[in-house]
Design an enzyme around this catalytic site. Structure first.
Site, PDB file in Angstrom:
ATOM      1  N   LYS A   1      53.671  32.803 -31.055  1.00 37.56           N
ATOM      2  CA  LYS A   1      52.239  32.553 -31.199  1.00 37.56           C
ATOM      3  C   LYS A   1      51.965  32.230 -32.658  1.00 37.56           C
ATOM      4  O   LYS A   1      52.730  32.637 -33.535  1.00 37.56           O
ATOM      5  CB  LYS A   1      51.437  33.810 -30.813  1.00 37.56           C
TER       6      LYS A   1
HETATM    7  N1  GLU Z   1      47.791  29.693 -25.269  1.00 41.27           N
HETATM    8  C1  GLU Z   1      48.170  29.738 -23.890  1.00 41.27           C
HETATM    9  C2  GLU Z   1      48.563  31.145 -23.493  1.00 41.27           C
HETATM   10  O1  GLU Z   1      48.169  32.101 -24.094  1.00 41.27           O
HETATM   11  C3  GLU Z   1      49.203  28.693 -23.529  1.00 41.27           C
HETATM   12  C4  GLU Z   1      50.503  28.773 -24.270  1.00 41.27           C
HETATM   13  C5  GLU Z   1      51.401  27.573 -24.021  1.00 41.27           C
HETATM   14  O2  GLU Z   1      51.078  26.739 -23.207  1.00 41.27           O
HETATM   15  O3  GLU Z   1      52.445  27.510 -24.696  1.00 41.27           O
HETATM   16  O4  GLU Z   1      49.222  31.350 -22.515  1.00 41.27           O
END
Ligand code: GLU
Length: 424
Positions: free
Chosen positions: A113
Protein backbone atom coordinates in the site's frame (compact mmCIF):
# COMPACT_ATOMS: atom_id res chain seq x y z
CA UNK A 1 -11.86 11.24 -7.50
CA UNK A 2 -12.95 9.39 -4.40
CA UNK A 3 -12.60 11.34 -1.19
CA UNK A 4 -12.35 10.40 2.44
CA UNK A 5 -15.94 9.82 3.41
CA UNK A 6 -15.96 10.67 7.08
CA UNK A 7 -14.36 13.65 8.71
CA UNK A 8 -13.69 12.00 12.04
CA UNK A 9 -10.21 10.59 12.55
CA UNK A 10 -10.34 6.97 13.74
CA UNK A 11 -9.47 6.71 17.42
CA UNK A 12 -7.68 3.37 17.05
CA UNK A 13 -4.34 2.65 15.44
CA UNK A 14 -5.04 0.61 12.32
CA UNK A 15 -1.74 -1.28 12.40
CA UNK A 16 -2.28 -2.33 16.02
CA UNK A 17 -5.73 -3.57 15.00
CA UNK A 18 -4.28 -5.45 12.01
CA UNK A 19 -1.67 -7.10 14.26
CA UNK A 20 -4.31 -8.10 16.81
CA UNK A 21 -6.43 -9.68 14.09
CA UNK A 22 -3.37 -11.57 12.85
CA UNK A 23 -2.26 -12.66 16.35
CA UNK A 24 -5.69 -14.14 17.11
CA UNK A 25 -5.51 -16.31 14.00
CA UNK A 26 -1.84 -17.16 14.51
CA UNK A 27 -2.91 -18.57 17.91
CA UNK A 28 -5.72 -20.58 16.32
CA UNK A 29 -3.35 -21.96 13.68
CA UNK A 30 -0.59 -22.62 16.23
CA UNK A 31 2.04 -20.74 14.17
CA UNK A 32 5.58 -20.96 15.50
CA UNK A 33 7.38 -17.86 16.77
CA UNK A 34 9.56 -17.41 13.66
CA UNK A 35 6.66 -17.53 11.22
CA UNK A 36 4.67 -15.11 13.38
CA UNK A 37 7.58 -12.71 13.45
CA UNK A 38 7.92 -12.78 9.66
CA UNK A 39 4.22 -12.10 9.09
CA UNK A 40 3.93 -9.44 11.81
CA UNK A 41 6.52 -7.30 9.99
CA UNK A 42 6.22 -5.35 6.78
CA UNK A 43 9.10 -6.41 4.57
CA UNK A 44 9.93 -2.98 3.11
CA UNK A 45 8.90 0.47 4.27
CA UNK A 46 9.78 3.42 2.08
CA UNK A 47 9.29 7.02 3.22
CA UNK A 48 10.04 9.94 0.95
CA UNK A 49 9.85 13.71 1.47
CA UNK A 50 9.67 15.38 -1.91
CA UNK A 51 9.22 18.95 -3.19
CA UNK A 52 6.45 20.07 -5.52
CA UNK A 53 6.25 23.41 -7.26
CA UNK A 54 2.84 24.96 -6.64
CA UNK A 55 0.96 27.05 -9.20
CA UNK A 56 1.90 30.30 -7.41
CA UNK A 57 5.60 29.47 -7.76
CA UNK A 58 6.10 28.44 -4.12
CA UNK A 59 7.55 25.06 -3.19
CA UNK A 60 5.92 22.62 -0.76
CA UNK A 61 7.42 19.43 0.60
CA UNK A 62 5.08 16.42 0.81
CA UNK A 63 5.59 13.10 2.57
CA UNK A 64 4.72 9.81 0.91
CA UNK A 65 4.99 6.13 1.76
CA UNK A 66 5.07 2.81 -0.05
CA UNK A 67 5.05 -0.30 2.11
CA UNK A 68 5.44 -3.93 1.02
CA UNK A 69 4.07 -6.28 3.64
CA UNK A 70 4.78 -9.70 2.12
CA UNK A 71 5.75 -11.05 -1.30
CA UNK A 72 5.76 -14.81 -0.68
CA UNK A 73 2.90 -15.39 -3.15
CA UNK A 74 4.03 -13.03 -5.92
CA UNK A 75 4.59 -9.38 -6.85
CA UNK A 76 3.05 -7.02 -4.33
CA UNK A 77 -0.24 -5.28 -5.06
CA UNK A 78 -2.20 -2.49 -3.47
CA UNK A 79 -3.58 0.99 -3.80
CA UNK A 80 -2.21 4.47 -3.34
CA UNK A 81 -4.08 6.77 -0.97
CA UNK A 82 -4.06 10.57 -1.03
CA UNK A 83 -5.39 11.88 2.27
CA UNK A 84 -4.45 14.51 4.83
CA UNK A 85 -4.65 11.82 7.52
CA UNK A 86 -2.28 9.22 6.01
CA UNK A 87 0.23 7.81 8.51
CA UNK A 88 2.92 5.17 8.17
CA UNK A 89 1.01 2.89 10.55
CA UNK A 90 -2.13 3.22 8.45
CA UNK A 91 -0.20 2.29 5.30
CA UNK A 92 1.39 -0.67 7.13
CA UNK A 93 -2.05 -1.92 8.16
CA UNK A 94 -3.48 -1.47 4.69
CA UNK A 95 -0.52 -3.33 3.14
CA UNK A 96 -0.95 -6.24 5.55
CA UNK A 97 -4.68 -6.37 4.77
CA UNK A 98 -3.77 -6.49 1.04
CA UNK A 99 -1.63 -9.60 1.67
CA UNK A 100 -4.60 -11.36 3.26
CA UNK A 101 -7.10 -10.03 0.70
CA UNK A 102 -5.06 -11.30 -2.26
CA UNK A 103 -4.61 -14.66 -0.51
CA UNK A 104 -8.35 -15.04 0.27
CA UNK A 105 -9.14 -14.47 -3.42
CA UNK A 106 -6.19 -16.76 -4.32
CA UNK A 107 -4.53 -14.12 -6.51
CA UNK A 108 -0.79 -14.60 -7.18
CA UNK A 109 0.15 -11.44 -5.28
CA UNK A 110 1.57 -10.22 -2.02
CA UNK A 111 0.36 -7.09 -0.25
CA UNK A 112 1.42 -3.45 -0.53
CA UNK A 113 0.00 0.00 0.00
CA UNK A 114 1.11 3.57 -0.45
CA UNK A 115 -0.01 7.00 0.51
CA UNK A 116 0.79 10.68 0.33
CA UNK A 117 -0.15 13.11 3.10
CA UNK A 118 -2.24 15.54 1.06
CA UNK A 119 -5.88 16.51 0.71
CA UNK A 120 -6.19 16.29 -3.09
CA UNK A 121 -9.17 18.67 -3.02
CA UNK A 122 -6.82 21.49 -2.02
CA UNK A 123 -4.64 21.12 -5.15
CA UNK A 124 -5.23 22.29 -8.71
CA UNK A 125 -5.17 19.62 -11.42
CA UNK A 126 -1.66 20.74 -12.51
CA UNK A 127 -0.40 20.57 -8.92
CA UNK A 128 -1.91 17.11 -8.49
CA UNK A 129 -0.18 15.99 -11.68
CA UNK A 130 3.22 17.37 -10.59
CA UNK A 131 2.85 15.78 -7.13
CA UNK A 132 1.89 12.44 -8.67
CA UNK A 133 4.68 12.42 -11.24
CA UNK A 134 7.31 13.31 -8.67
CA UNK A 135 6.03 10.68 -6.23
CA UNK A 136 5.90 8.11 -9.08
CA UNK A 137 9.54 8.90 -9.89
CA UNK A 138 10.49 8.53 -6.21
CA UNK A 139 8.80 5.11 -5.87
CA UNK A 140 10.09 4.17 -9.34
CA UNK A 141 12.79 2.22 -7.49
CA UNK A 142 10.17 -0.11 -6.06
CA UNK A 143 7.34 -0.41 -8.58
CA UNK A 144 7.16 -2.47 -11.78
CA UNK A 145 4.95 -5.14 -13.37
CA UNK A 146 6.96 -7.94 -11.73
CA UNK A 147 7.63 -6.11 -8.47
CA UNK A 148 4.88 -3.87 -7.19
CA UNK A 149 1.73 -2.76 -9.02
CA UNK A 150 -0.11 0.26 -7.51
CA UNK A 151 -3.81 0.98 -8.03
CA UNK A 152 -6.35 3.63 -7.00
CA UNK A 153 -7.53 3.99 -3.42
CA UNK A 154 -9.12 6.80 -1.44
CA UNK A 155 -8.30 10.17 -3.04
CA UNK A 156 -6.79 8.74 -6.25
CA UNK A 157 -8.38 7.67 -9.53
CA UNK A 158 -7.75 6.52 -13.11
CA UNK A 159 -6.17 9.87 -14.06
CA UNK A 160 -3.63 9.57 -11.24
CA UNK A 161 -2.83 6.03 -12.43
CA UNK A 162 -2.37 7.33 -16.01
CA UNK A 163 0.23 9.88 -14.77
CA UNK A 164 2.07 7.16 -12.84
CA UNK A 165 2.03 4.83 -15.86
CA UNK A 166 3.33 7.65 -18.10
CA UNK A 167 6.06 8.72 -15.67
CA UNK A 168 7.29 5.15 -15.22
CA UNK A 169 7.15 4.59 -19.00
CA UNK A 170 9.18 7.77 -19.68
CA UNK A 171 11.81 6.57 -17.20
CA UNK A 172 12.04 3.24 -19.04
CA UNK A 173 11.88 4.54 -22.61
CA UNK A 174 8.80 2.51 -23.58
CA UNK A 175 5.18 2.10 -22.50
CA UNK A 176 4.67 -0.18 -19.51
CA UNK A 177 0.88 -0.43 -18.98
CA UNK A 178 1.15 -3.32 -16.46
CA UNK A 179 2.97 -1.12 -13.89
CA UNK A 180 -0.35 0.13 -12.48
CA UNK A 181 -3.98 -0.99 -12.58
CA UNK A 182 -7.16 1.05 -12.46
CA UNK A 183 -5.94 3.01 -15.53
CA UNK A 184 -8.25 4.55 -18.12
CA UNK A 185 -9.41 1.89 -20.61
CA UNK A 186 -7.76 3.79 -23.52
CA UNK A 187 -4.26 3.07 -22.17
CA UNK A 188 -4.72 -0.54 -21.07
CA UNK A 189 -7.25 -0.32 -18.25
CA UNK A 190 -9.80 -3.10 -17.86
CA UNK A 191 -13.48 -2.83 -18.59
CA UNK A 192 -15.37 -3.05 -15.32
CA UNK A 193 -12.44 -1.97 -13.10
CA UNK A 194 -14.04 1.27 -11.88
CA UNK A 195 -17.20 -0.53 -10.73
CA UNK A 196 -15.32 -3.64 -9.48
CA UNK A 197 -15.04 -2.77 -5.76
CA UNK A 198 -18.78 -1.98 -5.60
CA UNK A 199 -19.65 -5.00 -7.74
CA UNK A 200 -17.62 -7.22 -5.41
CA UNK A 201 -19.65 -5.82 -2.49
CA UNK A 202 -22.84 -6.73 -4.38
CA UNK A 203 -21.63 -10.30 -5.09
CA UNK A 204 -20.50 -10.79 -1.46
CA UNK A 205 -23.86 -9.45 -0.21
CA UNK A 206 -25.76 -11.80 -2.52
CA UNK A 207 -23.73 -14.76 -1.24
CA UNK A 208 -24.19 -13.65 2.37
CA UNK A 209 -27.97 -13.35 1.94
CA UNK A 210 -28.16 -16.82 0.35
CA UNK A 211 -25.98 -18.29 3.12
CA UNK A 212 -28.08 -16.69 5.86
CA UNK A 213 -31.37 -17.50 4.10
CA UNK A 214 -32.51 -13.88 3.92
CA UNK A 215 -33.81 -12.29 0.70
CA UNK A 216 -31.82 -9.38 -0.73
CA UNK A 217 -34.88 -8.12 -2.59
CA UNK A 218 -36.58 -5.58 -0.33
CA UNK A 219 -33.78 -5.66 2.29
CA UNK A 220 -33.04 -2.21 3.72
CA UNK A 221 -29.43 -1.07 3.33
CA UNK A 222 -27.44 1.80 4.87
CA UNK A 223 -24.12 2.71 3.26
CA UNK A 224 -21.45 4.80 4.96
CA UNK A 225 -19.26 6.45 2.33
CA UNK A 226 -20.30 7.63 -1.12
CA UNK A 227 -16.93 7.41 -2.87
CA UNK A 228 -16.22 4.87 -5.60
CA UNK A 229 -17.02 1.81 -3.45
CA UNK A 230 -20.10 3.17 -1.66
CA UNK A 231 -21.78 4.85 -4.62
CA UNK A 232 -21.31 1.87 -6.97
CA UNK A 233 -22.46 -0.56 -4.27
CA UNK A 234 -25.55 1.62 -3.72
CA UNK A 235 -26.38 1.59 -7.40
CA UNK A 236 -25.85 -2.14 -7.91
CA UNK A 237 -27.65 -3.16 -4.69
CA UNK A 238 -30.55 -0.91 -5.70
CA UNK A 239 -30.62 -2.58 -9.16
CA UNK A 240 -30.63 -5.98 -7.40
CA UNK A 241 -33.84 -5.04 -5.57
CA UNK A 242 -32.48 -3.93 -2.19
CA UNK A 243 -33.87 -0.73 -0.67
CA UNK A 244 -31.13 1.86 -0.05
CA UNK A 245 -32.40 3.88 2.92
CA UNK A 246 -29.29 5.84 3.89
CA UNK A 247 -25.99 7.02 2.40
CA UNK A 248 -23.38 9.45 3.71
CA UNK A 249 -20.08 11.13 3.00
CA UNK A 250 -17.68 13.38 4.93
CA UNK A 251 -20.43 15.91 5.49
CA UNK A 252 -22.98 13.51 6.97
CA UNK A 253 -25.81 11.58 5.41
CA UNK A 254 -29.43 11.29 4.38
CA UNK A 255 -32.00 8.80 5.62
CA UNK A 256 -35.41 7.88 4.26
CA UNK A 257 -36.89 4.72 5.79
CA UNK A 258 -38.97 3.91 2.70
CA UNK A 259 -35.96 4.25 0.36
CA UNK A 260 -33.88 7.13 -1.01
CA UNK A 261 -35.05 6.60 -4.58
CA UNK A 262 -32.89 7.21 -7.63
CA UNK A 263 -29.21 6.73 -6.68
CA UNK A 264 -28.02 8.50 -9.85
CA UNK A 265 -29.95 11.57 -8.73
CA UNK A 266 -28.04 11.54 -5.41
CA UNK A 267 -24.76 11.24 -7.32
CA UNK A 268 -25.81 14.21 -9.47
CA UNK A 269 -26.63 16.22 -6.30
CA UNK A 270 -23.23 15.31 -4.88
CA UNK A 271 -21.52 16.53 -8.05
CA UNK A 272 -23.57 19.72 -8.01
CA UNK A 273 -23.23 20.60 -4.30
CA UNK A 274 -20.03 18.76 -3.43
CA UNK A 275 -21.59 16.76 -0.61
CA UNK A 276 -24.31 14.13 -0.28
CA UNK A 277 -26.81 15.72 2.14
CA UNK A 278 -27.09 19.10 0.42
CA UNK A 279 -30.27 19.51 -1.58
CA UNK A 280 -31.81 16.11 -0.71
CA UNK A 281 -35.23 15.87 0.94
CA UNK A 282 -34.27 12.88 3.15
CA UNK A 283 -33.66 13.37 6.89
CA UNK A 284 -30.13 14.69 7.49
CA UNK A 285 -28.16 12.41 9.81
CA UNK A 286 -24.58 12.16 11.04
CA UNK A 287 -22.15 9.42 10.07
CA UNK A 288 -22.39 8.05 13.59
CA UNK A 289 -26.22 7.91 13.36
CA UNK A 290 -26.02 6.03 10.05
CA UNK A 291 -24.13 3.15 11.66
CA UNK A 292 -26.90 2.71 14.23
CA UNK A 293 -29.93 2.68 11.91
CA UNK A 294 -32.44 -0.20 12.11
CA UNK A 295 -31.54 -1.72 8.72
CA UNK A 296 -31.15 -5.27 7.40
CA UNK A 297 -27.68 -4.66 5.95
CA UNK A 298 -25.03 -2.12 6.92
CA UNK A 299 -22.21 -1.39 4.45
CA UNK A 300 -19.37 0.65 5.97
CA UNK A 301 -17.55 1.84 2.84
CA UNK A 302 -15.51 4.77 4.15
CA UNK A 303 -12.56 4.68 6.53
CA UNK A 304 -11.02 2.23 8.99
CA UNK A 305 -11.99 2.19 12.67
CA UNK A 306 -15.58 3.40 12.24
CA UNK A 307 -17.27 0.60 14.25
CA UNK A 308 -15.46 0.53 17.57
CA UNK A 309 -15.85 -0.40 21.24
CA UNK A 310 -18.01 2.66 21.97
CA UNK A 311 -20.64 2.24 19.25
CA UNK A 312 -20.63 -1.48 18.31
CA UNK A 313 -23.27 -2.24 20.89
CA UNK A 314 -25.64 0.23 19.23
CA UNK A 315 -25.36 -1.35 15.75
CA UNK A 316 -28.81 -2.69 14.92
CA UNK A 317 -28.16 -4.29 11.53
CA UNK A 318 -27.99 -8.11 11.70
CA UNK A 319 -25.56 -8.15 8.75
CA UNK A 320 -22.51 -6.00 7.98
CA UNK A 321 -20.72 -6.15 4.62
CA UNK A 322 -17.39 -4.31 4.86
CA UNK A 323 -16.81 -2.21 1.74
CA UNK A 324 -14.01 -0.23 3.45
CA UNK A 325 -10.68 -1.61 4.63
CA UNK A 326 -10.62 -2.17 8.38
CA UNK A 327 -13.91 -0.43 9.31
CA UNK A 328 -14.39 -2.63 12.41
CA UNK A 329 -11.90 -2.72 15.31
CA UNK A 330 -11.13 -6.04 17.06
CA UNK A 331 -13.00 -4.83 20.20
CA UNK A 332 -16.06 -4.08 18.10
CA UNK A 333 -15.78 -7.48 16.41
CA UNK A 334 -16.09 -9.22 19.76
CA UNK A 335 -19.18 -7.16 20.66
CA UNK A 336 -20.82 -7.78 17.27
CA UNK A 337 -20.12 -11.51 17.52
CA UNK A 338 -21.71 -11.57 20.97
CA UNK A 339 -24.79 -9.86 19.51
CA UNK A 340 -24.96 -12.40 16.67
CA UNK A 341 -24.23 -9.87 13.90
CA UNK A 342 -23.01 -11.58 10.71
CA UNK A 343 -19.94 -9.68 9.45
CA UNK A 344 -18.60 -10.27 5.94
CA UNK A 345 -15.01 -9.08 6.44
CA UNK A 346 -13.24 -6.51 4.27
CA UNK A 347 -10.64 -8.94 2.92
CA UNK A 348 -13.50 -10.89 1.32
CA UNK A 349 -16.23 -8.28 0.79
CA UNK A 350 -14.10 -5.59 -0.84
CA UNK A 351 -11.76 -7.83 -2.84
CA UNK A 352 -13.57 -6.93 -6.08
CA UNK A 353 -11.19 -4.07 -6.82
CA UNK A 354 -8.00 -6.06 -6.59
CA UNK A 355 -9.53 -9.07 -8.37
CA UNK A 356 -10.27 -6.94 -11.43
CA UNK A 357 -6.87 -5.27 -11.00
CA UNK A 358 -5.45 -8.76 -11.40
CA UNK A 359 -7.50 -9.19 -14.59
CA UNK A 360 -6.21 -5.83 -15.83
CA UNK A 361 -2.59 -6.83 -15.18
CA UNK A 362 -3.09 -10.18 -16.97
CA UNK A 363 -4.70 -8.39 -19.94
CA UNK A 364 -1.84 -5.85 -20.08
CA UNK A 365 0.83 -8.55 -19.97
CA UNK A 366 -0.89 -10.39 -22.84
CA UNK A 367 -2.04 -7.27 -24.73
CA UNK A 368 -5.34 -9.08 -25.12
CA UNK A 369 -8.46 -7.44 -23.72
CA UNK A 370 -11.73 -8.90 -22.49
CA UNK A 371 -15.34 -7.80 -22.77
CA UNK A 372 -16.93 -6.41 -19.60
CA UNK A 373 -19.30 -9.40 -19.38
CA UNK A 374 -16.33 -11.72 -19.15
CA UNK A 375 -14.66 -9.54 -16.49
CA UNK A 376 -17.82 -9.48 -14.37
CA UNK A 377 -18.48 -13.21 -14.74
CA UNK A 378 -14.91 -14.06 -13.74
CA UNK A 379 -15.16 -11.65 -10.80
CA UNK A 380 -18.32 -13.38 -9.63
CA UNK A 381 -16.63 -16.79 -9.84
CA UNK A 382 -13.72 -15.65 -7.68
CA UNK A 383 -15.88 -13.93 -5.03
CA UNK A 384 -18.27 -16.92 -4.92
CA UNK A 385 -15.41 -19.39 -4.56
CA UNK A 386 -13.70 -17.36 -1.84
CA UNK A 387 -17.01 -16.93 0.01
CA UNK A 388 -17.66 -20.70 -0.12
CA UNK A 389 -14.14 -21.48 1.09
CA UNK A 390 -14.53 -19.04 3.99
CA UNK A 391 -17.97 -20.31 5.05
CA UNK A 392 -16.70 -23.91 4.91
CA UNK A 393 -14.02 -22.95 7.47
CA UNK A 394 -16.54 -20.97 9.55
CA UNK A 395 -18.88 -23.95 9.68
CA UNK A 396 -16.10 -26.40 10.54
CA UNK A 397 -14.43 -24.21 13.17
CA UNK A 398 -17.50 -22.41 14.60
CA UNK A 399 -15.71 -19.09 14.29
CA UNK A 400 -16.52 -15.67 12.83
CA UNK A 401 -16.33 -14.95 9.11
CA UNK A 402 -13.28 -12.76 9.76
CA UNK A 403 -11.47 -15.48 11.64
CA UNK A 404 -12.33 -17.96 8.88
CA UNK A 405 -11.14 -15.60 6.13
CA UNK A 406 -7.91 -14.96 8.04
CA UNK A 407 -7.36 -18.68 8.53
CA UNK A 408 -7.71 -19.28 4.80
CA UNK A 409 -5.42 -16.36 3.93
CA UNK A 410 -2.75 -16.84 6.56
CA UNK A 411 -2.51 -20.57 5.79
CA UNK A 412 -1.90 -19.80 2.11
CA UNK A 413 0.83 -17.27 2.90
CA UNK A 414 2.44 -19.59 5.46
CA UNK A 415 2.45 -22.43 2.95
CA UNK A 416 4.14 -20.25 0.31
CA UNK A 417 6.73 -19.07 2.84
CA UNK A 418 7.47 -22.61 4.00
CA UNK A 419 7.78 -24.14 0.55
CA UNK A 420 10.07 -21.30 -0.63
CA UNK A 421 12.19 -21.59 2.52
CA UNK A 422 14.26 -18.88 4.20
CA UNK A 423 17.02 -17.35 2.05
CA UNK A 424 19.98 -18.06 2.12
N1 GLU B 1 -7.27 -0.01 -3.21
C1 GLU B 1 -8.02 -1.20 -3.49
C2 GLU B 1 -8.09 -2.07 -2.25
O1 GLU B 1 -7.96 -1.62 -1.15
C3 GLU B 1 -7.55 -1.93 -4.72
C4 GLU B 1 -6.12 -2.39 -4.70
C5 GLU B 1 -5.65 -2.92 -6.05
O2 GLU B 1 -6.44 -3.02 -6.96
O3 GLU B 1 -4.45 -3.21 -6.14
O4 GLU B 1 -8.37 -3.24 -2.34
Amino acid sequence: MTNASVAERPASNAFEDALRQFDAVADRLGLDAGMRDILRHCKREFTVNFPVQMDDGSVRVFTGYRVHHNEARGPVKGGLRYSANVTLDEVRALSMWMTWKCAVANLPYGGAKGGVIVDPRTLSKRELERLTRRFAAEIGLLIGPDEDVPAPDMGTDAQVMAWIMDTYSMMHGHSVPAVVTGKPVTIGGSSGRVEAPGRGVLFATQKACAYRGVPLAGASVAIQGFGNVGSTAAKLLDDAGAKIVAVSDTNGGIYKPDGLGDIDAILALKHEHGFVPDGHPGEHISNADLLELPVDILVPAALEGQIHARNADRVRAPMIVEGANGPTTPEADAILDEKGVFVVPDILANAGGVVVSYFEWVQDLQSFFWEEDEVNARLRRIIDRAFDEVTAIRDAESCTMREAAYMLAVRRVVEATQVRGIFP
